[in-house]
Design a protein around this motif. Structure first.
Motif, PDB file in Angstrom:
ATOM      1  N   VAL A   1     105.090 161.721  78.441  1.00 45.57           N
ATOM      2  CA  VAL A   1     105.456 163.114  78.178  1.00 45.57           C
ATOM      3  C   VAL A   1     105.697 163.780  79.523  1.00 45.57           C
ATOM      4  O   VAL A   1     105.134 163.360  80.546  1.00 45.57           O
ATOM      5  N   VAL A   2     106.546 164.790  79.542  1.00 45.14           N
ATOM      6  CA  VAL A   2     106.837 165.515  80.775  1.00 45.14           C
ATOM      7  C   VAL A   2     106.298 166.933  80.643  1.00 45.14           C
ATOM      8  O   VAL A   2     106.618 167.653  79.697  1.00 45.14           O
ATOM      9  N   ARG A   3     105.438 167.310  81.599  1.00 52.76           N
ATOM     10  CA  ARG A   3     104.875 168.658  81.640  1.00 52.76           C
ATOM     11  C   ARG A   3     105.049 169.220  83.039  1.00 52.76           C
ATOM     12  O   ARG A   3     104.643 168.586  84.011  1.00 52.76           O
ATOM     13  N   ASN A   4     105.628 170.392  83.136  1.00 54.17           N
ATOM     14  CA  ASN A   4     105.857 171.049  84.430  1.00 54.17           C
ATOM     15  C   ASN A   4     106.545 170.104  85.422  1.00 54.17           C
ATOM     16  O   ASN A   4     106.128 169.944  86.567  1.00 54.17           O
ATOM     17  N   ASN A   5     107.598 169.422  84.924  1.00 52.51           N
ATOM     18  CA  ASN A   5     108.386 168.487  85.725  1.00 52.51           C
ATOM     19  C   ASN A   5     107.585 167.283  86.213  1.00 52.51           C
ATOM     20  O   ASN A   5     108.019 166.573  87.112  1.00 52.51           O
ATOM     21  N   GLN A   6     106.419 167.034  85.634  1.00 50.09           N
ATOM     22  CA  GLN A   6     105.611 165.871  85.985  1.00 50.09           C
ATOM     23  C   GLN A   6     105.465 164.971  84.784  1.00 50.09           C
ATOM     24  O   GLN A   6     105.199 165.442  83.676  1.00 50.09           O
ATOM     25  N   SER A   7     105.634 163.654  85.010  1.00 54.11           N
ATOM     26  CA  SER A   7     105.550 162.693  83.914  1.00 54.11           C
ATOM     27  C   SER A   7     104.118 162.180  83.771  1.00 54.11           C
ATOM     28  O   SER A   7     103.461 161.867  84.763  1.00 54.11           O
ATOM     29  N   HIS A   8     103.632 162.122  82.536  1.00 53.97           N
ATOM     30  CA  HIS A   8     102.300 161.596  82.243  1.00 53.97           C
ATOM     31  C   HIS A   8     102.474 160.386  81.324  1.00 53.97           C
ATOM     32  O   HIS A   8     103.082 160.486  80.264  1.00 53.97           O
ATOM     33  N   SER A   9     101.913 159.245  81.735  1.00 53.07           N
ATOM     34  CA  SER A   9     102.050 158.012  80.952  1.00 53.07           C
ATOM     35  C   SER A   9     100.781 157.733  80.161  1.00 53.07           C
ATOM     36  O   SER A   9      99.672 158.046  80.605  1.00 53.07           O
ATOM     37  N   PHE A  10     100.941 157.110  78.993  1.00 51.86           N
ATOM     38  CA  PHE A  10      99.814 156.749  78.144  1.00 51.86           C
ATOM     39  C   PHE A  10     100.297 155.702  77.149  1.00 51.86           C
ATOM     40  O   PHE A  10     101.489 155.406  77.069  1.00 51.86           O
ATOM     41  N   THR A  11      99.358 155.114  76.403  1.00 52.55           N
ATOM     42  CA  THR A  11      99.727 154.132  75.377  1.00 52.55           C
ATOM     43  C   THR A  11      99.261 154.610  74.012  1.00 52.55           C
ATOM     44  O   THR A  11      98.240 155.290  73.896  1.00 52.55           O
ATOM     45  N   LEU A  12     100.027 154.250  72.990  1.00 52.29           N
ATOM     46  CA  LEU A  12      99.650 154.507  71.599  1.00 52.29           C
ATOM     47  C   LEU A  12      99.579 153.170  70.874  1.00 52.29           C
ATOM     48  O   LEU A  12     100.551 152.406  70.893  1.00 52.29           O
ATOM     49  N   PRO A  13      98.456 152.845  70.248  1.00 54.38           N
ATOM     50  CA  PRO A  13      98.358 151.571  69.523  1.00 54.38           C
ATOM     51  C   PRO A  13      99.253 151.571  68.294  1.00 54.38           C
ATOM     52  O   PRO A  13      99.529 152.636  67.718  1.00 54.38           O
ATOM     53  N   LEU A  14      99.698 150.385  67.884  1.00 53.73           N
ATOM     54  CA  LEU A  14     100.557 150.296  66.708  1.00 53.73           C
ATOM     55  C   LEU A  14      99.838 150.776  65.453  1.00 53.73           C
ATOM     56  O   LEU A  14     100.470 151.199  64.488  1.00 53.73           O
ATOM     57  N   SER A  15      98.503 150.766  65.475  1.00 51.00           N
ATOM     58  CA  SER A  15      97.725 151.199  64.309  1.00 51.00           C
ATOM     59  C   SER A  15      97.647 152.717  64.171  1.00 51.00           C
ATOM     60  O   SER A  15      97.143 153.229  63.167  1.00 51.00           O
TER      61      SER A  15
ATOM     62  N   LEU B   1      93.774 161.666  72.778  1.00 52.27           N
ATOM     63  CA  LEU B   1      93.530 160.370  73.399  1.00 52.27           C
ATOM     64  C   LEU B   1      92.319 160.481  74.318  1.00 52.27           C
ATOM     65  O   LEU B   1      91.755 161.568  74.497  1.00 52.27           O
ATOM     66  N   ALA B   2      91.923 159.368  74.926  1.00 55.23           N
ATOM     67  CA  ALA B   2      90.706 159.352  75.751  1.00 55.23           C
ATOM     68  C   ALA B   2      90.778 160.355  76.900  1.00 55.23           C
ATOM     69  O   ALA B   2      89.821 161.077  77.167  1.00 55.23           O
ATOM     70  N   ASN B   3      91.939 160.416  77.590  1.00 50.85           N
ATOM     71  CA  ASN B   3      92.036 161.302  78.755  1.00 50.85           C
ATOM     72  C   ASN B   3      93.232 162.260  78.685  1.00 50.85           C
ATOM     73  O   ASN B   3      93.657 162.792  79.699  1.00 50.85           O
ATOM     74  N   LEU B   4      93.775 162.431  77.491  1.00 51.64           N
ATOM     75  CA  LEU B   4      94.967 163.283  77.349  1.00 51.64           C
ATOM     76  C   LEU B   4      95.114 163.709  75.897  1.00 51.64           C
ATOM     77  O   LEU B   4      94.807 162.939  74.985  1.00 51.64           O
ATOM     78  N   THR B   5      95.529 164.941  75.680  1.00 46.53           N
ATOM     79  CA  THR B   5      95.831 165.411  74.328  1.00 46.53           C
ATOM     80  C   THR B   5      97.326 165.705  74.241  1.00 46.53           C
ATOM     81  O   THR B   5      97.860 166.508  75.028  1.00 46.53           O
ATOM     82  N   ILE B   6      97.993 165.020  73.309  1.00 47.19           N
ATOM     83  CA  ILE B   6      99.419 165.264  73.095  1.00 47.19           C
ATOM     84  C   ILE B   6      99.540 166.428  72.117  1.00 47.19           C
ATOM     85  O   ILE B   6      99.054 166.351  70.982  1.00 47.19           O
ATOM     86  N   LYS B   7     100.159 167.506  72.551  1.00 41.84           N
ATOM     87  CA  LYS B   7     100.226 168.712  71.722  1.00 41.84           C
ATOM     88  C   LYS B   7     101.257 168.547  70.611  1.00 41.84           C
ATOM     89  O   LYS B   7     102.235 167.812  70.758  1.00 41.84           O
ATOM     90  N   HIS B   8     101.031 169.254  69.514  1.00 47.64           N
ATOM     91  CA  HIS B   8     101.975 169.179  68.399  1.00 47.64           C
ATOM     92  C   HIS B   8     103.341 169.709  68.849  1.00 47.64           C
ATOM     93  O   HIS B   8     103.429 170.709  69.559  1.00 47.64           O
ATOM     94  N   GLY B   9     104.382 169.011  68.440  1.00 50.74           N
ATOM     95  CA  GLY B   9     105.748 169.399  68.816  1.00 50.74           C
ATOM     96  C   GLY B   9     106.181 168.904  70.177  1.00 50.74           C
ATOM     97  O   GLY B   9     107.346 169.051  70.554  1.00 50.74           O
ATOM     98  N   GLU B  10     105.270 168.286  70.955  1.00 52.98           N
ATOM     99  CA  GLU B  10     105.600 167.819  72.299  1.00 52.98           C
ATOM    100  C   GLU B  10     106.420 166.525  72.219  1.00 52.98           C
ATOM    101  O   GLU B  10     106.104 165.621  71.444  1.00 52.98           O
ATOM    102  N   GLN B  11     107.475 166.446  73.031  1.00 53.81           N
ATOM    103  CA  GLN B  11     108.371 165.280  72.980  1.00 53.81           C
ATOM    104  C   GLN B  11     107.719 164.071  73.626  1.00 53.81           C
ATOM    105  O   GLN B  11     107.339 164.096  74.790  1.00 53.81           O
TER     106      GLN B  11
END
Length: 562
Positions: free
Chosen positions: A154-168, A125-135
């Motif tokens: 996604v939660v990493r090191n007990n911290q939540s990171h928010s983002f959006t995924l387009p329906l496309s 994504l623009a400011n974040l990469t969601i790793k394979h297998g990440e919930q």
């Protein structure tokens, strides 16, 4: 193109409703009378229906072996209230896009509506990469900068990171393993994707087994669940809603695009009516489907009854719960017009911090300790069961901790002795137990309590409301007023006897009406009867959630020094 009703409903996107169907063929093609839920309807070839809604009515279960139906398993019918708790088995078939997930999987505001998926590939994504297998947790669907997207986290090191995924967004998305347990009703409402079956594993064995149980004795395996839907429909020449099951053996054809949908009666929910502009009120309506239950005045709202809807508005209620140690508690919404009177009941406080929150300038808080506390600091007071205190104020105090001075928050109190008072300090983090001592014998109106005291506040009815036949609050031994809420209501009366009007809640009453093109004779509503509304546990949590979503949570109590 014709298909079975079952196949059509299983693949139908609720967002595309209403749909107009024409009966093509089936065992009812000669015009047999079909009765469902007390509604008789004639489904003959060529008959046209407008589908306005559907929900799961029951589940067909088959015993599962190696993710397939067992060759030796007979299909059994399970009602949604069938006992037991179940774990959802993750679907091994991937979804190919975010759009497919939003179309087939329930995503909503409750904890059940936050499904989790993972991708076998990285998603950049623009400011974040969601790793394979990440919930990835799917929280809600909304429009972002003109494009429909899913709010994810996604939660990493007990911290939540928010983002959006387009329906496309395309790719392979697999369901994550779910360690929660659910009732069958919860699974039916939230965990069965459209066009797919659902495999579940019995998590706790049923306490008792008898011959009427459709599952084998001591069964602990997996089940494949197939939903059977209850379909709500409007027929061309009927004024009520008909209910049919999706497994009815008929073939249908979708003719929405070439049919004048306005030729049907237009059922409106109370939410639909509330969304009308204020200028459109008052209006006359006929009830197409009345609410269930015998609670007054809802038992008067039966199918076919004509009502006047005078106006829509917001009204204040006090949310109250029965005081009892065991569950379930009863919950009520009390209108400000309630004419009964209340006397105070003692409040309970689990910590010294709660005493600080309850403290007021109007009167001094007097409490008795119900639990002993041994202070680790000689500067602070150790509490014994039965000690009585007058709560003064919050302040700070220096204590000696492991040879070093430390400043902590404390609660200044006066201990009540037999002939004097002793100033003491209680640590704010103190986990004890206190019960309020009530000296106030006054009887209060509801509005006085809301004006003079901070909620939550404990009371009991001392004088019942004499303006109603039965005051449901009078029989409750104790009530806790939890908070004031603002809710949406419609003011209605009967067209046949408009002697009084009632407030009906917009979001807690399942009722369908259609508007009649008639002028309202009486524009000014008659005297309004407001009633205490008893609400279910589920409605209670929904009311609290909506009311609290704009409020900041209270600060956490101080922790014990470590």
């Amino acid at each position: 193109m014709a298909s079975t009703l079952e196949k059509f409903i299983h693949s139908l996107d609720p967002r595309s409703l209403p749909r107009v169907l024409q009966i093509q063929s089936g065992i009812y093609c000669q015009g047999s009378i079909y009765e469902m839920f007390g509604n008789e309807c004639c489904l003959s070839t060529g008959e046209v229906l407008k589908i306005i809604g559907f929900k799961i009515n029951k589940l067909i279960a088959s015993i599962c072996e190696n993710n397939e139906v067992s060759r030796f398993s007979a299909k059994v019918e399970l009602p949604l209230n069938f006992p037991g708790l179940y774990k959802v088995v993750a679907d091994e078939t991937p979804y190919v896009s975010i759009e497919e997930i939003t179309r087939k999987v329930s995503i909503g505001p409750t904890r059940f509506g936050h499904p989790c998926f993972y991708s076998p590939e990285d998603i950049k994504l623009a400011n974040l990469t969601i790793k394979h297998g990440e919930q990835i947790t799917f929280n809600s669907v909304e429009e972002v900068n003109g494009t429909m997207a899913v709010n994810c986290g996604v939660v990493r090191n007990n911290q939540s990171h928010s983002f959006t995924l387009p329906l496309s967004q395309e790719g392979k998305f697999y369901e994550c393993e779910d360690d929660q347990i659910y009732t069958l009703k919860e699974i039916a409402e939230w965990k069965i994707p459209k066009c797919r079956n659902r495999i579940v594993k019995l998590s706790n064995t049923l306490h008792t087994w008898d011959s009427s149980n459709p599952l084998p004795e001591n069964f602990e395996g997996c089940l494949i669940l197939t939903p059977v839907y209850e379909v709500q429909a409007v027929m061309k020449f009927r004024k009520d809603i008909v209910h049919i099951l999706s497994d009815l053996d008929v073939e249908v054809k979708d003719i929405t695009d070439c049919y004048d949908i306005s030729s049907f009666l237009q059922p409106l929910s109370l939410e639909d009516v509330f969304e009308r502009t204020s200028k459109e009120f008052p209006m006359v309506a006929e009830i197409m489907e009345g609410p269930s239950g015998s609670q007054k005045p809802y038992h008067l709202l039966h199918t076919g009854k004509e009502i006047i809807i005078y106006k829509k508005y917001q009204a204040t209620r006090v949310l109250a719960s029965e005081i009892r140690s065991d569950s379930p508690k009863r919950h009520f919404l009390i209108p400000m017009s309630y004419k009964g009177k209340f006397k105070r009941r003692p409040r309970e406080f689990p910590t010294a911090y709660d005493l600080e929150l309850a403290r007021s300038e109007k009167e001094q808080l007097h409490v008795v300790a119900t639990k002993a506390f041994d202070s680790p600091h000689k500067e602070l007071f150790s509490v014994s069961v039965g000690d009585q205190f007058l709560v003064q104020q919050c302040q700070t105090s220096e204590v000696l901790y492991e040879g070093r001075k430390k400043v902590i928050d404390v609660l200044a109190c006066e201990q009540i002795l037999s002939d004097t008072y002793k100033k003491v300090l209680l640590p704010m983090y103190m986990e004890g137990g206190f019960v309020e001592v009530i000296h106030d014998k006054k009887q209060y109106q509801l509005s006085e309590i809301c004006k003079e005291f901070r909620l939550p506040f404990n009371v009991k009815v001392s004088v019942r409301d004499l303006s109603v036949e039965e005051d449901v609050l009078a029989a409750v031994p104790g009530l806790q007023f939890e908070e004031e809420i603002t809710d949406s209501y419609l003011l209605i009366s009967s067209t046949s006897s408009p002697m009084e009007s009632w407030e009906i809640p917009v979001y807690r009453l399942n009722m369908l009406v259609h508007l009649l093109s008639r002028d309202v004779q009486t524009v000014v509503p008659p005297a309004t009867k407001t009633t205490v509304e008893e609400i279910s546990e589920e409605q209670y949590y929904m009311v609290r959630r909506y009311e609290n979503q704009t409020l900041h949570p209270p600060p956490r109590p101080p922790k014990k020094p470590t």
